[in-house]
Motif scaffolding. Sequence first.
Motif: not given
Length: 116
Positions: A23-33, A16-21, A7-10
């Motif tokens: 109204d409804d969703m967010v995508a971001f890189s995993d911190i430990h890929p 976070a390294r956001k790659i999409l945002e 929620c804090k990232i959203a």
Amino acid sequence: MDNCIFCKIARGEIPARKILEDDDMVAFSDIHPHAPVHFLIIPKRHIESLANCDESDAALLGRMLAVAPRLAREQGSPDGFRTIINTGRVGRQEVYHLHIHVLGGPEPIPGPMVGR
Ligand code: 5GP
Ligand code: ZN
């Protein structure tokens, strides 16, 4: 949810390294890929896990899954990828805010689908 890390990232409260945002969703890189490409797709709304979803969430879940191919291609996984949703204790979910893992890269993911 005040103390939920996703929620804090959203909300943009932790980086976070956001790659999409949208109204409804967010995508971001995993911190430990776990792979050269590893990102997470989350709803902005706090949903604990897939176990808390039902048919009324079909549109949101469908959209989250439907953006995965484009994002995977854009992130460097043009020839396929693996999607994982860990759910609850049995699924070894660690962060209790629903997320879809997308793993890939230019080369096949090594090893079996699950460990033994
Ligand atoms: P789970 O085991 O719940 O399916 O996966 C949680 C994932 O969230 C893990 O792959 C972990 O690396 C990732 N993660 C946990 N905390 C953070 C964070 O603060 N930032 C990012 N970008 N990823 C996180
Ligand atoms: Zn949350």
